[in-house]
Design an enzyme around this catalytic site. Structure first.
Site, PDB file in Angstrom:
ATOM      1  N   LYS A 193       0.834  -1.204   0.000  1.00 31.60           N
ATOM      2  CA  LYS A 193       0.000   0.000   0.000  1.00 31.60           C
ATOM      3  C   LYS A 193       0.870   1.256   0.000  1.00 31.60           C
ATOM      4  O   LYS A 193       0.698   2.144  -0.809  1.00 31.60           O
ATOM      5  CB  LYS A 193      -0.914  -0.025   1.225  1.00 31.60           C
ATOM      6  CG  LYS A 193      -1.774   1.195   1.373  1.00 31.60           C
ATOM      7  CD  LYS A 193      -2.683   1.082   2.571  1.00 31.60           C
ATOM      8  CE  LYS A 193      -3.332   2.427   2.836  1.00 31.60           C
ATOM      9  NZ  LYS A 193      -4.174   2.446   4.010  1.00 31.60           N
ATOM     10  N   GLU A 199      10.844  -4.629   3.859  1.00 31.41           N
ATOM     11  CA  GLU A 199      10.897  -6.055   3.491  1.00 31.41           C
ATOM     12  C   GLU A 199      10.481  -6.232   2.026  1.00 31.41           C
ATOM     13  O   GLU A 199      11.134  -6.925   1.245  1.00 31.41           O
ATOM     14  CB  GLU A 199       9.924  -6.884   4.359  1.00 31.41           C
ATOM     15  CG  GLU A 199      10.327  -7.019   5.815  1.00 31.41           C
ATOM     16  CD  GLU A 199       9.669  -5.971   6.698  1.00 31.41           C
ATOM     17  OE1 GLU A 199       9.409  -4.850   6.199  1.00 31.41           O
ATOM     18  OE2 GLU A 199       9.427  -6.268   7.878  1.00 31.41           O
ATOM     19  N   GLY A 251      -4.532  -1.686   5.249  1.00 33.16           N
ATOM     20  CA  GLY A 251      -3.726  -2.810   4.737  1.00 33.16           C
ATOM     21  C   GLY A 251      -4.346  -4.163   5.026  1.00 33.16           C
ATOM     22  O   GLY A 251      -4.468  -5.009   4.143  1.00 33.16           O
ATOM     23  N   ARG A 252      -4.765  -4.378   6.277  1.00 36.17           N
ATOM     24  CA  ARG A 252      -5.281  -5.712   6.647  1.00 36.17           C
ATOM     25  C   ARG A 252      -6.708  -5.935   6.170  1.00 36.17           C
ATOM     26  O   ARG A 252      -7.290  -6.991   6.417  1.00 36.17           O
ATOM     27  CB  ARG A 252      -5.139  -5.938   8.152  1.00 36.17           C
ATOM     28  CG  ARG A 252      -5.754  -4.856   9.017  1.00 36.17           C
ATOM     29  CD  ARG A 252      -5.313  -4.971  10.480  1.00 36.17           C
ATOM     30  NE  ARG A 252      -5.757  -3.841  11.276  1.00 36.17           N
ATOM     31  CZ  ARG A 252      -5.111  -2.691  11.399  1.00 36.17           C
ATOM     32  NH1 ARG A 252      -3.972  -2.497  10.728  1.00 36.17           N
ATOM     33  NH2 ARG A 252      -5.564  -1.715  12.143  1.00 36.17           N
ATOM     34  N   GLU A 337      -3.740  -6.642  15.222  1.00 32.92           N
ATOM     35  CA  GLU A 337      -3.270  -5.324  14.787  1.00 32.92           C
ATOM     36  C   GLU A 337      -4.411  -4.313  14.916  1.00 32.92           C
ATOM     37  O   GLU A 337      -4.184  -3.133  15.146  1.00 32.92           O
ATOM     38  CB  GLU A 337      -2.761  -5.390  13.337  1.00 32.92           C
ATOM     39  CG  GLU A 337      -1.912  -4.190  12.942  1.00 32.92           C
ATOM     40  CD  GLU A 337      -1.116  -4.400  11.655  1.00 32.92           C
ATOM     41  OE1 GLU A 337       0.024  -4.873  11.711  1.00 32.92           O
ATOM     42  OE2 GLU A 337      -1.646  -4.077  10.575  1.00 32.92           O
ATOM     43  N   HIS A 368      -2.973 -33.174  17.747  1.00 30.37           N
ATOM     44  CA  HIS A 368      -1.774 -33.937  18.100  1.00 30.37           C
ATOM     45  C   HIS A 368      -0.641 -33.002  18.492  1.00 30.37           C
ATOM     46  O   HIS A 368       0.529 -33.404  18.471  1.00 30.37           O
ATOM     47  CB  HIS A 368      -1.370 -34.832  16.923  1.00 30.37           C
ATOM     48  CG  HIS A 368      -2.439 -35.839  16.614  1.00 30.37           C
ATOM     49  ND1 HIS A 368      -2.498 -37.065  17.225  1.00 30.37           N
ATOM     50  CD2 HIS A 368      -3.547 -35.757  15.825  1.00 30.37           C
ATOM     51  CE1 HIS A 368      -3.564 -37.716  16.796  1.00 30.37           C
ATOM     52  NE2 HIS A 368      -4.226 -36.947  15.951  1.00 30.37           N
ATOM     53  N   LYS A 497      10.010  -0.634  13.529  1.00 33.25           N
ATOM     54  CA  LYS A 497      10.491  -0.318  12.170  1.00 33.25           C
ATOM     55  C   LYS A 497      11.592   0.745  12.239  1.00 33.25           C
ATOM     56  O   LYS A 497      12.620   0.637  11.575  1.00 33.25           O
ATOM     57  CB  LYS A 497       9.350   0.231  11.313  1.00 33.25           C
ATOM     58  CG  LYS A 497       8.362  -0.793  10.822  1.00 33.25           C
ATOM     59  CD  LYS A 497       7.387  -0.128   9.849  1.00 33.25           C
ATOM     60  CE  LYS A 497       6.161  -0.966   9.601  1.00 33.25           C
ATOM     61  NZ  LYS A 497       5.107  -0.278   8.887  1.00 33.25           N
TER      62      LYS A 497
HETATM   63  O1  F6P Z   1       2.795  -4.317   9.835  1.00 31.10           O
HETATM   64  C1  F6P Z   1       2.457  -2.995   9.617  1.00 31.10           C
HETATM   65  C2  F6P Z   1       1.844  -2.772   8.280  1.00 31.10           C
HETATM   66  O2  F6P Z   1       1.728  -1.418   8.099  1.00 31.10           O
HETATM   67  C3  F6P Z   1       0.506  -3.476   8.094  1.00 31.10           C
HETATM   68  O3  F6P Z   1      -0.545  -2.777   8.624  1.00 31.10           O
HETATM   69  C4  F6P Z   1       0.456  -3.641   6.615  1.00 31.10           C
HETATM   70  O4  F6P Z   1      -0.484  -4.581   6.235  1.00 31.10           O
HETATM   71  C5  F6P Z   1       1.884  -4.055   6.338  1.00 31.10           C
HETATM   72  O5  F6P Z   1       2.659  -3.286   7.229  1.00 31.10           O
HETATM   73  C6  F6P Z   1       2.344  -3.862   4.926  1.00 31.10           C
HETATM   74  O6  F6P Z   1       2.254  -2.536   4.521  1.00 31.10           O
HETATM   75  P1  F6P Z   1       2.361  -2.124   3.010  1.00 31.10           P
HETATM   76  O7  F6P Z   1       1.227  -2.749   2.292  1.00 31.10           O
HETATM   77  O8  F6P Z   1       2.288  -0.639   3.004  1.00 31.10           O
HETATM   78  O9  F6P Z   1       3.674  -2.633   2.489  1.00 31.10           O
END
Ligand code: F6P
Length: 531
Positions: A193, A199, A251-252, A337, A368, A497
């Site tokens: 987003k 990452e 995002g979620r 979250e 199990h 972060k």
């Molecule tokens: O973990 C924090 C967060 O901001 C989440 O809310 C989000 O889903 C994720 O990082 C990834 O964010 P982006 O889609 O901006 O890479």
């Protein structure tokens, strides 16, 4: 209201759930809607408790808050954003935000996205080596968990290129996915987003470098899903390969729009649309059904009863459906979250516990592994079972019946337990006598009286999965409304972060990392000593 509920809890907490159970309770404490049957008779909730919980709901101004969300008010007050992920799955509008109908743009993006997905599927858009055989979704959190969970869940419906998901910045993740893929027939979908997530950008760069070794125009095989056109352009992805969405999609909660592209490619147009329709049907149920028959509301009230009133710190989600193995992980982000907060919307501290911790895995595997603790441990863990009437393997019906038997056996065992007398009989049959019989019997006692709910669905189709996810989304909303928190921000992930950004160069030896605490500094030295 919380006080009244707490006092009610004290009164009923040692009452046997089993003593409440009869056919009438099963009718009264269950909801049937649109192919779903939700049974909450195996909880300690009675009519009186339900009344108190529904009052609590009313007093939290939930109804006004729900109306505010669906009508595009900026209820995410710390980010000054509306919360309209439901628009992404709506069939049509108008849905107004700031007086403007957002649906033409939503439908336009849906149209473009599905045309693109179909063109990948039918080979109209190809890689340098021909038809795309593989799609890699690179994203993390909400840009990964939704599509990867749903891709596995809907495996019987996926007939497009094979999808892979890379999220972790651990090089092992992307390495293991790239191994064996052909860069000339692989499409890379960079899902972020913000397009700022370290990452994702790191993994995307690694994928680009990998592709550049074998492909003349590597960026042509990249697609971006993001709200930041500026940053996607900076990365080198052309505007016609960007599917964007607005900041009013958290995002979620973003699976329903461009972030679902890999899933749409795997499913194709019709199944994608029925996935959206399933979720939209749950939205209608959530908006229009009276509180006491509203499955989203009741699920949330049970959550409040167990976690905030009863103080149970965790809840287990136990899908008896192997393909829902990733549902607990998805729900961890969705619920934890969203509602893992300590401050209310008004800036004051939340006076009761938030949470709870959500965890689980698919049945029967969990049986199990950790069910021992669920049955006989000292903590009580409310369990949420999910089970389908039908599987997708007509030749393996007997296995599905066995799966169902296990699911029902677990909720029954949790409620009924086994008393000392029965345990003595078992120990005696095993030949134990006297003190040893007593000792052995005590190990075989199950206290029982452990609450659970069971959600039964017809079959895990795209529409059904859409319904289930939307159900959980709304449950989170209701719980957040009662707790008076903002379920739509996530400041709790920011500090880590920031510190990781500062520690990266220290670990690479680019600076000494002055100002770090002695413990962290020492760990840096240890890690660096193994360069
Ligand atoms: O973990 C924090 C967060 O901001 C989440 O809310 C989000 O889903 C994720 O990082 C990834 O964010 P982006 O889609 O901006 O890479």
């Amino acid at each position: 209201m919380f006080l009244e509920l707490k006092s009610k809890w004290k009164d009923v907490k040692s009452r046997k759930i089993l003593s409440l159970i009869d056919r009438q309770r099963v009718n009264n404490f269950s909801i049937q809607t649109n192919g779903l049957f939700f049974d909450y008779s195996k909880t300690n909730i009675d009519e009186d408790t339900l009344g108190l919980l529904l009052d609590l709901l009313k007093k939290s101004s939930f109804h006004e808050k729900r109306e505010a969300m669906f009508s595009g008010k900026k209820i995410n007050i710390t980010e000054d954003r509306a919360v309209l992920h439901t628009a992404l799955r709506a069939e049509n509008g108008p849905i107004l935000m700031d007086g403007k109908d957002i649906m033409p743009a939503v439908l336009g993006t849906r149209f473009r996205m599905l045309n693109f997905a179909e063109a990948i599927r039918n080979g109209e858009i190809q890689g340098e080596g021909g038809r795309y055989t593989d799609v890699i979704n690179i994203g993390i959190g909400g840009s990964d968990l939704g599509p990867s969970m749903a891709y596995l869940a809907l495996r019987p419906y996926t007939n497009g290129p094979k999808c892979h998901f890379v999220s972790n910045v651990d090089g092992a993740h992307i390495n293991d996915v790239l191994e064996g893929l052909n860069p000339r027939t692989t499409l890379v979908v960079v899902a972020s987003k913000t397009f700022k997530t370290i990452e994702t950008l790191t993994n995307a760069q690694t994928a680009l470098d990998w592709m550049a070794k074998k492909v003349a125009r590597p960026a042509d095989n990249f697609v971006a899903l993001s709200s930041s056109m500026g940053r996607t352009a900076q990365f080198g992805i052309s505007a016609d390969r960007v599917f964007s969405f607005e900041d009013w999609v958290g995002g979620r909660y973003s699976l329903w729009g461009p972030i679902g592209l890999s899933l749409a490619i795997a499913l194709g147009r019709d199944d994608w649309l029925s996935f959206l329709d399933g979720a939209a049907s749950m939205d209608r149920h959530f908006i229009a059904t009276p509180d006491e028959d509203n499955i989203c509301i009741i699920l949330a009230l049970i959550g409040i009863w167990h976690a905030q009133i009863g103080g149970y710190a965790t809840r287990a989600v136990l899908p008896y459906e192997q393909r829902l193995e990733r549902l607990p992980a998805y729900l961890q982000q969705l619920e934890m979250e969203s509602n893992g907060k300590a401050v209310k919307i008004d800036g004051n501290d939340v006076e009761i516990t938030t949470g709870p911790v959500v965890w689980g895995t698919s049945g029967t595997n969990g049986q199990h592994a950790f069910y021992q603790l669920i049955h006989q441990g000292t903590q009580i863990i409310p369990c949420e079972f999910l089970i389908g009437k039908q599987g997708h393997e007509p030749n393996l019906c007997h296995q599905h019946r066995l799966l169902q038997a296990n699911c029902l056996a677990q909720s029954q065992a949790l409620m009924v337990g086994r008393n000392l007398d029965d345990a003595r009989k078992i120990a005696s049959l095993k030949g134990f006598v006297g003190d040893e019989l007593e000792r052995q019997a005590r190990h075989r006692v199950f206290k029982g009286n452990r609450p659970s709910t069971t959600l039964v669905y017809d079959k895990l189709t795209p529409a059904c999965l859409g319904q289930i996810i939307a159900l959980y989304e709304h449950r989170v909303f209701v719980e957040g409304a009662i707790l008076e928190i903002n379920s739509f921000d996530q400041w709790g992930v920011e500090l880590g972060k920031e510190l990781a950004t500062a520690l990266g160069p220290v670990l690479m030896g680019e600076n000494a990392g002055e100002g770090n605490d002695a413990s962290t500094e020492h760990l840096v030295q240890i890690l660096r000593s193994n360069k």
